[in-house]
Write a protein that holds these residues in place. Structure first.
Motif, PDB file in Angstrom:
ATOM      1  N   ILE A 341       0.968  -1.168  -0.014  1.00 45.62           N
ATOM      2  CA  ILE A 341      -0.103   0.010  -0.014  1.00 45.62           C
ATOM      3  C   ILE A 341       1.044   1.330   0.070  1.00 45.62           C
ATOM      4  O   ILE A 341       0.614   2.074  -0.596  1.00 45.62           O
ATOM      5  CB  ILE A 341      -0.874  -0.185   1.222  1.00 45.62           C
ATOM      6  CG1 ILE A 341      -1.915  -1.398   1.364  1.00 45.62           C
ATOM      7  CG2 ILE A 341      -1.862   1.048   1.334  1.00 45.62           C
ATOM      8  CD1 ILE A 341      -2.721  -1.511   0.586  1.00 45.62           C
ATOM      9  N   LYS A 342       1.874   1.161   1.026  1.00 41.67           N
ATOM     10  CA  LYS A 342       2.767   2.254   1.115  1.00 41.67           C
ATOM     11  C   LYS A 342       4.038   1.651   1.213  1.00 41.67           C
ATOM     12  O   LYS A 342       4.314   0.662   2.191  1.00 41.67           O
ATOM     13  CB  LYS A 342       2.505   3.354   2.071  1.00 41.67           C
ATOM     14  CG  LYS A 342       1.053   3.880   1.696  1.00 41.67           C
ATOM     15  CD  LYS A 342       0.827   4.786   3.123  1.00 41.67           C
ATOM     16  CE  LYS A 342      -0.449   5.392   3.255  1.00 41.67           C
ATOM     17  NZ  LYS A 342      -0.791   6.196   4.024  1.00 41.67           N
ATOM     18  N   SER A 343       5.181   1.869   0.848  1.00 39.58           N
ATOM     19  CA  SER A 343       6.598   1.335   1.077  1.00 39.58           C
ATOM     20  C   SER A 343       7.179   2.096   2.265  1.00 39.58           C
ATOM     21  O   SER A 343       8.148   2.983   2.191  1.00 39.58           O
ATOM     22  CB  SER A 343       7.425   1.586  -0.093  1.00 39.58           C
ATOM     23  OG  SER A 343       7.621   2.892  -0.419  1.00 39.58           O
ATOM     24  N   HIS A 344       6.488   1.946   3.514  1.00 37.79           N
ATOM     25  CA  HIS A 344       6.909   2.715   4.574  1.00 37.79           C
ATOM     26  C   HIS A 344       8.296   2.561   4.932  1.00 37.79           C
ATOM     27  O   HIS A 344       8.966   1.708   5.373  1.00 37.79           O
ATOM     28  CB  HIS A 344       6.487   1.709   5.780  1.00 37.79           C
ATOM     29  CG  HIS A 344       4.850   2.152   6.195  1.00 37.79           C
ATOM     30  ND1 HIS A 344       4.255   1.929   7.084  1.00 37.79           N
ATOM     31  CD2 HIS A 344       3.974   2.782   5.400  1.00 37.79           C
ATOM     32  CE1 HIS A 344       2.955   2.366   7.190  1.00 37.79           C
ATOM     33  NE2 HIS A 344       2.850   3.036   5.919  1.00 37.79           N
ATOM     34  N   HIS A 345       8.990   3.467   4.353  1.00 37.42           N
ATOM     35  CA  HIS A 345      10.446   3.635   4.431  1.00 37.42           C
ATOM     36  C   HIS A 345      10.866   4.219   5.996  1.00 37.42           C
ATOM     37  O   HIS A 345      10.339   5.268   6.320  1.00 37.42           O
ATOM     38  CB  HIS A 345      11.182   4.479   3.431  1.00 37.42           C
ATOM     39  CG  HIS A 345      12.554   4.474   3.578  1.00 37.42           C
ATOM     40  ND1 HIS A 345      13.572   3.575   3.278  1.00 37.42           N
ATOM     41  CD2 HIS A 345      13.556   5.094   4.682  1.00 37.42           C
ATOM     42  CE1 HIS A 345      14.781   3.723   3.303  1.00 37.42           C
ATOM     43  NE2 HIS A 345      14.674   4.990   4.535  1.00 37.42           N
ATOM     44  N   TRP A 431      -4.495   8.740  18.899  1.00 40.10           N
ATOM     45  CA  TRP A 431      -3.123   8.027  18.489  1.00 40.10           C
ATOM     46  C   TRP A 431      -2.400   8.880  17.632  1.00 40.10           C
ATOM     47  O   TRP A 431      -0.970   8.917  17.886  1.00 40.10           O
ATOM     48  CB  TRP A 431      -3.633   6.846  17.494  1.00 40.10           C
ATOM     49  CG  TRP A 431      -2.767   6.301  16.777  1.00 40.10           C
ATOM     50  CD1 TRP A 431      -2.190   6.393  15.584  1.00 40.10           C
ATOM     51  CD2 TRP A 431      -1.700   5.194  17.296  1.00 40.10           C
ATOM     52  NE1 TRP A 431      -1.201   5.683  14.938  1.00 40.10           N
ATOM     53  CE2 TRP A 431      -0.741   4.848  16.115  1.00 40.10           C
ATOM     54  CE3 TRP A 431      -1.396   4.300  18.542  1.00 40.10           C
ATOM     55  CZ2 TRP A 431       0.208   3.723  16.033  1.00 40.10           C
ATOM     56  CZ3 TRP A 431      -0.694   3.413  18.549  1.00 40.10           C
ATOM     57  CH2 TRP A 431       0.271   3.086  17.295  1.00 40.10           C
ATOM     58  N   GLN A 432      -2.947   9.602  16.790  1.00 39.86           N
ATOM     59  CA  GLN A 432      -2.191  10.453  15.886  1.00 39.86           C
ATOM     60  C   GLN A 432      -2.929  11.704  15.429  1.00 39.86           C
ATOM     61  O   GLN A 432      -4.297  11.486  15.100  1.00 39.86           O
ATOM     62  CB  GLN A 432      -1.652   9.852  14.416  1.00 39.86           C
ATOM     63  CG  GLN A 432      -0.049   9.833  14.330  1.00 39.86           C
ATOM     64  CD  GLN A 432       0.072   8.909  13.166  1.00 39.86           C
ATOM     65  OE1 GLN A 432      -0.360   7.574  12.971  1.00 39.86           O
ATOM     66  NE2 GLN A 432       1.378   9.076  12.483  1.00 39.86           N
ATOM     67  N   ALA A 433      -2.705  12.818  15.478  1.00 36.80           N
ATOM     68  CA  ALA A 433      -3.291  14.146  15.031  1.00 36.80           C
ATOM     69  C   ALA A 433      -2.403  14.950  14.146  1.00 36.80           C
ATOM     70  O   ALA A 433      -1.342  15.025  14.670  1.00 36.80           O
ATOM     71  CB  ALA A 433      -3.941  15.009  16.282  1.00 36.80           C
ATOM     72  N   ASP A 465      -2.412  -0.149  16.890  1.00 39.84           N
ATOM     73  CA  ASP A 465      -1.292  -0.518  16.425  1.00 39.84           C
ATOM     74  C   ASP A 465      -0.814   0.414  15.045  1.00 39.84           C
ATOM     75  O   ASP A 465       0.137  -0.028  14.353  1.00 39.84           O
ATOM     76  CB  ASP A 465      -1.018  -1.687  16.152  1.00 39.84           C
ATOM     77  CG  ASP A 465      -2.410  -2.219  15.614  1.00 39.84           C
ATOM     78  OD1 ASP A 465      -3.239  -1.556  14.881  1.00 39.84           O
ATOM     79  OD2 ASP A 465      -2.477  -3.629  15.528  1.00 39.84           O
ATOM     80  N   GLY A 466      -1.804   1.405  14.805  1.00 37.27           N
ATOM     81  CA  GLY A 466      -1.739   1.886  13.183  1.00 37.27           C
ATOM     82  C   GLY A 466      -2.313   1.105  12.159  1.00 37.27           C
ATOM     83  O   GLY A 466      -2.307   1.542  11.064  1.00 37.27           O
ATOM     84  N   MET A 467      -2.587   0.065  12.308  1.00 31.06           N
ATOM     85  CA  MET A 467      -2.842  -1.045  11.424  1.00 31.06           C
ATOM     86  C   MET A 467      -4.320  -0.746  10.979  1.00 31.06           C
ATOM     87  O   MET A 467      -4.696  -0.923   9.873  1.00 31.06           O
ATOM     88  CB  MET A 467      -2.894  -2.559  11.632  1.00 31.06           C
ATOM     89  CG  MET A 467      -1.620  -3.025  12.312  1.00 31.06           C
ATOM     90  SD  MET A 467      -0.440  -2.973  10.870  1.00 31.06           S
ATOM     91  CE  MET A 467      -0.970  -4.240   9.958  1.00 31.06           C
TER      92      MET A 467
HETATM   93  P1  XMP Z   1      -0.651   4.593   7.115  1.00 28.37           P
HETATM   94  O1  XMP Z   1      -0.963   5.858   6.572  1.00 28.37           O
HETATM   95  O2  XMP Z   1       0.024   3.719   6.302  1.00 28.37           O
HETATM   96  O3  XMP Z   1      -0.168   4.810   8.408  1.00 28.37           O
HETATM   97  O4  XMP Z   1      -2.286   4.327   7.584  1.00 28.37           O
HETATM   98  C1  XMP Z   1       0.258   3.949   9.542  1.00 28.37           C
HETATM   99  C2  XMP Z   1       1.376   4.388  10.526  1.00 28.37           C
HETATM  100  O5  XMP Z   1       2.620   4.267   9.822  1.00 28.37           O
HETATM  101  C3  XMP Z   1       3.014   5.628   9.677  1.00 28.37           C
HETATM  102  N1  XMP Z   1       3.523   5.876   8.469  1.00 28.37           N
HETATM  103  C4  XMP Z   1       5.070   5.717   8.163  1.00 28.37           C
HETATM  104  N2  XMP Z   1       6.023   5.734   8.840  1.00 28.37           N
HETATM  105  N3  XMP Z   1       7.483   5.821   7.105  1.00 28.37           N
HETATM  106  C5  XMP Z   1       7.260   5.579   8.456  1.00 28.37           C
HETATM  107  O6  XMP Z   1       8.113   5.540   9.286  1.00 28.37           O
HETATM  108  C6  XMP Z   1       6.609   5.803   6.155  1.00 28.37           C
HETATM  109  O7  XMP Z   1       6.896   6.101   5.100  1.00 28.37           O
HETATM  110  C7  XMP Z   1       5.092   5.975   6.833  1.00 28.37           C
HETATM  111  N4  XMP Z   1       3.954   6.146   6.168  1.00 28.37           N
HETATM  112  C8  XMP Z   1       3.033   5.958   7.113  1.00 28.37           C
HETATM  113  C9  XMP Z   1       1.826   6.669   9.807  1.00 28.37           C
HETATM  114  O8  XMP Z   1       2.263   7.888  10.373  1.00 28.37           O
HETATM  115  C10 XMP Z   1       1.024   5.841  11.030  1.00 28.37           C
HETATM  116  O9  XMP Z   1       1.776   5.915  12.034  1.00 28.37           O
END
Ligand code: XMP
Length: 511
Positions: A341-345, A431-433, A465-467
């Protein structure tokens, strides 16, 4: 410790969470046919998790036979079914499926159900298509439900227990007590695991790994994980730790200054602060695609970090704030989500050519345990309780192209939003704002003049957990108040919208 063998359930991590919360140390390992890694852990008890497979198919995972006759075993859902099948019972597919809440009736005394706040029947959470149809020799039924005549089974002589329901999810009333009963009454664990004990152990492990003269580099991002890792290392090896803080210019307002003040001045940790914002901004110029942004930031980060790290002579170790969910995800039998979905780098990764050994003192901890450890180490509450922040920073909170002007507008709006949330006493419930700057301008009227400025999106979610995530239900008064503040206090914005999308189908970040 209690060892959890993971068959790929979505909720395996919760089993570990519940037990750790109850003071019992647990670890999760993926299911394999090799028993050696399990036995090497010398667990006092083993829990077999649920999973998406069916034991009625012969090519689905099983426990290696060497697990039996070692320590007590509790099978949950698929774990119960594989236990029965492997020990000579029978599992059938399909006819009596149960998904969701079910009423459990305890029909005979069992250590699993000691100390519960109710007598014989209570709500549990079921999620199964298959069910146990015939018990192995030596087992008895201890509880049943409408759809599962063998909802809980026991061979108390051998210490084998199985439940069809999920004690780890909150919908099972008293589920934590059931898991705790298994660990303490059946396996003989003491519930004495605490963060203070973890801290001392982690410090002595670092000393042992790094040796008397080893030098360590630690990348600081301003977030909780790298900060806690740095302080822990500093307590273990003092000045043989050097922190490298690469400022990519995409941080929140005042954040870079805070990192330097806290680590450089207050803790006196040797700190290299590299302001690389110009470099990052020039590389990102004209780039709008989110994945492209992530890749550029990731690659540039590694280059800059590498260059700075090379200036530290004699460092053989690199410390990272890797957390347990990342460790489990990378080894899970389920293999995680195959679709990117996103390459969480994660900023702070190990450049491949750097021949440094990793030190990962948080790799056995969940996020909230890292916060507890931070408190144990005396880190300030504002840092310990800080919302997660993505590695690519504000770049992925600004759909479209990035510029210094837009970053300033976004930083200011975000700061006003967070200030309003803190003043309303809501920060810790969320959790996040964060604020997002949209790449569109709209018309407004300010004073008697026409304005044509950017739109600011506000996001706030709750999550464990952000999931997955739910939107935070601010009152309309709060939203109106914060919208007015942003428009009055931040030049460049004349309209504010609130994002009402949960995850899924949305994601937490906008890019
Ligand atoms: P999403 O946007 O995928 O985010 O629902 C879930 C959690 O992951 C964080 N996030 C990232 N963290 N690199 C990171 O280190 C990334 O590219 C990235 N993209 C999303 C987001 O802030 C949330 O806590």
């Amino acid at each position: 410790m209690i060892l959890i063998i993971d068959f790929g359930s979505q909720v395996t991590q919760l089993i570990a969470r519940r037990l750790r919360d109850a003071g019992i140390y647990t670890e999760i390992m993926p299911s394999t046919s090799d028993s050696a890694p399990y036995l090497a852990k010398k667990p006092k008890g083993v829990i077999l998790s649920g999973g998406p497979n069916s034991v009625t198919h012969s090519d689905t995972p099983r426990v290696p036979d060497a697990i039996w006759n070692n320590a007590p075993v509790l099978g949950i859902c698929y774990g119960q079914q594989t236990m029965c099948e492997q020990l000579g019972g029978k599992v059938e597919a399909g006819t009596s499926r149960e998904f969701g809440r079910a009423r459990l009736e305890v029909i005979t005394e069992c250590l699993l159900f000691e100390n519960l706040p109710y007598e014989t029947d209570f709500d549990v959470w079921m999620s199964h298509g298959d069910h146990v149809a015939e018990l192995p020799d030596g087992f008895e039924v201890v509880a049943c439900s409408k759809g599962a005549p063998f909802a809980a089974i026991a061979n108390s002589e051998l210490g084998y227990y199985g439940v069809q329901f999920h004690p780890e999810v909150v919908q099972t009333v008293g589920g934590t007590q059931i898991l705790k009963n298994f660990a303490t009454l059946i396996c003989g664990c003491e519930n004495s695991w605490s963060m203070a004990a973890y801290k001392s152990q982690a410090i002595s492990d670092i000393k042992e790994q790094v040796g008397l003269n080893g030098r360590v580099i630690c990348g600081l991002s301003g977030g909780v994980d790298s900060s806690v890792a740095a302080i822990l290392l500093h307590q273990a090896i003092g000045d043989r730790l050097t922190c490298v803080f690469v400022d990519h210019g995409l941080l929140r307002k005042g954040e870079a200054e805070e990192v330097v003040a806290l680590f450089g001045s207050r803790y006196n940790i040797p700190l290299i602060h590299k302001d690389a914002s110009k470099l990052f901004l020039s590389k990102l110029e004209g780039v709008s695609d989110p994945e492209q942004k992530r890749k550029i930031i990731g690659a540039s980060f590694i280059d800059v970090f590498d260059e700075e790290a090379q200036k530290i002579s004699g460092a053989a170790f690199l410390a990272q704030g890797t957390l347990y969910p990342d460790v489990i995800e990378s080894i899970s039998v389920a293999g995680g989500n195959n679709v990117t979905i996103k390459s969480h780098h994660n900023v702070g990764g190990l450049p491949e050519h750097m021949k440094l050994t990793l030190v990962e003192p948080l790799r056995m901890l969940f996020k909230d345990e890292v916060r507890q450890l931070g408190r144990e180490l005396g880190l300030p509450e504002v840092l310990v309780g800080r919302h997660p922040f993505p590695g690519p920073g504000l770049a992925i909170r600004m759909p479209g192209s990035i510029s210094e002007d837009k970053l300033d507008i976004l930083r200011n709006a975000d700061a006003v939003y967070l200030d309003a949330i803190r003043k309303a006493g809501l920060y810790d419930e969320i959790w996040q704002a964060f604020a997002v700057l949209l790449p569109v301008k709209t018309v407004g009227v300010m004073g008697d003049a026409r304005s044509y400025e950017y739109v600011c999106g506000l996001r706030a979610v709750t999550s464990t957990d952000g999931m997955t995530a739910d939107i935070y239900p601010f009152s309309s008064e709060f939203l109106a108040h914060v919208a007015t503040r942003i428009i009055n206090e931040v030049s460049g914005i004349n309209r504010v919208v609130y994002d009402y999308t949960s995850k899924p189908p949305g994601t937490i970040e906008w890019e």
